[in-house]
Design a protein around this motif. Structure first.
Motif, mmCIF file in Angstrom:
data_model
loop_
_atom_site.group_PDB
_atom_site.id
_atom_site.type_symbol
_atom_site.label_atom_id
_atom_site.label_comp_id
_atom_site.label_asym_id
_atom_site.label_seq_id
_atom_site.Cartn_x
_atom_site.Cartn_y
_atom_site.Cartn_z
ATOM 1 N N UNK A 141 53.250 38.873 37.904
ATOM 2 C CA UNK A 141 54.480 38.159 37.327
ATOM 3 C C UNK A 141 54.174 38.181 35.899
ATOM 4 N N UNK A 142 55.049 39.102 35.111
ATOM 5 C CA UNK A 142 55.064 39.180 33.672
ATOM 6 C C UNK A 142 56.498 39.638 33.344
ATOM 7 N N UNK A 143 57.150 39.289 32.296
ATOM 8 C CA UNK A 143 58.274 39.851 31.876
ATOM 9 C C UNK A 143 58.191 40.309 30.533
ATOM 10 N N UNK A 144 57.147 40.673 30.117
ATOM 11 C CA UNK A 144 56.931 41.330 28.911
ATOM 12 C C UNK A 144 56.489 42.813 29.014
ATOM 13 N N UNK A 145 57.373 43.758 28.445
ATOM 14 C CA UNK A 145 57.323 45.256 28.898
ATOM 15 C C UNK A 145 55.872 45.596 28.510
ATOM 16 N N UNK A 146 55.118 45.300 27.248
ATOM 17 C CA UNK A 146 54.005 45.682 26.788
ATOM 18 C C UNK A 146 52.829 45.184 27.577
ATOM 19 N N UNK A 147 53.129 43.792 28.003
ATOM 20 C CA UNK A 147 52.231 43.011 28.990
ATOM 21 C C UNK A 147 51.930 43.828 30.323
ATOM 22 N N UNK A 148 53.301 44.075 30.808
ATOM 23 C CA UNK A 148 53.337 44.949 32.146
ATOM 24 C C UNK A 148 52.532 46.152 32.172
ATOM 25 N N UNK A 149 52.696 46.907 31.091
ATOM 26 C CA UNK A 149 51.912 48.190 30.884
ATOM 27 C C UNK A 149 50.684 48.033 30.911
ATOM 28 N N UNK A 175 41.404 25.910 38.068
ATOM 29 C CA UNK A 175 42.149 27.090 38.482
ATOM 30 C C UNK A 175 41.711 28.089 37.356
ATOM 31 N N UNK A 176 41.687 29.314 37.727
ATOM 32 C CA UNK A 176 41.144 30.305 36.701
ATOM 33 C C UNK A 176 42.393 30.611 36.022
ATOM 34 N N UNK A 177 42.085 30.955 34.724
ATOM 35 C CA UNK A 177 43.036 31.483 33.623
ATOM 36 C C UNK A 177 42.372 32.455 32.489
ATOM 37 N N UNK A 178 43.057 33.164 31.867
ATOM 38 C CA UNK A 178 42.843 33.737 30.745
ATOM 39 C C UNK A 178 43.800 33.619 29.522
ATOM 40 N N UNK A 179 43.212 33.795 28.426
ATOM 41 C CA UNK A 179 44.212 33.778 27.280
ATOM 42 C C UNK A 179 44.687 35.054 26.655
ATOM 43 N N UNK A 180 45.882 35.304 26.544
ATOM 44 C CA UNK A 180 46.327 36.538 26.033
ATOM 45 C C UNK A 180 46.202 36.402 24.488
ATOM 46 N N UNK A 181 45.704 37.372 23.756
ATOM 47 C CA UNK A 181 45.151 38.548 24.251
ATOM 48 C C UNK A 181 43.576 38.505 24.718
#
Length: 151
Positions: free
Chosen positions: A19-27, A115-121
Motif C-alpha cells: 500500500x503506497x500512493x507515492x510513485x517513487x516509493x512504489x517504484x 508491530x514491525x515498522x521501518x522509517x523511510x528512507x
C-alpha cells in the motif's frame, strides 16, 4: 505405450501486497521486492488494499502508515491480522512504512502493539531483513533470504 513425465510440484510464489500512493516509493518497493523473486502487487489506496486482502493470496502487507489514521478501519484490520501469532496459524504479516517527517505519531502505538515498522528512507539491507524475517514467521519462505555478514 508412452509414459508422461511426473509433474514436478511448483512452489507457491510468495505474494507481497504493498500500500503506497507515492510513485517513487512504489517504484523503489517494487524493484527491491521483485529482485528477490516475490510476486508484488502495489495498490495506491486503502479500498483496493481491503479488496485484495479478501483474496487470501498474500503473505505480507507492506503498508505506508501515512495513508491511514490510527483509528481507521484499515489500521485496525491490519493490526488484528498482524497480531495473530505464527503458533496460532498466522498466514499474514504486516510491515508498516513510516514517513520520516510524520511517522512519530505511529511509533508509540506500533511499538505498544509490538508491530514491525521501518522509517523511510530506509536502508535496503535492513528492509529486506525485516521482510524476510516476517515471511519466515508465516512459513512463506524457509529461511531468511539474506544473511548478515559479521566482519
Amino acid at each position: 505405450m508412452s509414459s508422461s513425465p511426473t509433474p514436478v510440484p511448483v512452489a507457491k510464489q510468495v505474494g507481497i501486497l504493498v500500500l503506497d500512493n507515492d510513485p517513487s516509493g512504489q517504484s523503489a518497493l517494487r524493484q527491491i521486492l521483485d529482485s528477490e523473486g516475490w510476486r508484488v502487487r502495489i495498490v495506491p489506496d486503502t479500498k483496493l488494499l481491503m479488496a485484495e486482502l479478501k483474496s487470501g493470496e498474500w503473505s505480507l502487507v507492506v503498508a505506508n502508515a501515512a495513508l491511514m489514521g490510527l483509528d481507521s478501519p484499515l489500521f485496525v484490520t491490519l493490526r488484528e491480522l498482524a497480531s495473530v501469532s505464527a503458533a496460532d496459524g498466522a498466514r499474514l504479516r504486516v510491515l508498516y512504512i513510516l514517513p520520516e517527517m510524520s511517522g512519530a505519531q505511529f511509533v508509540g502505538p506500533l511499538e505498544a502493539a509490538t508491530l514491525p515498522y521501518v522509517v523511510r528512507p530506509f536502508h535496503l539491507h535492513d528492509f529486506l531483513e525485516k521482510v524476510s524475517d516476517l515471511l519466515v514467521e508465516v512459513k512463506a519462505i524457509e529461511a531468511p533470504s539474506r544473511q548478515l555478514r559479521h566482519e
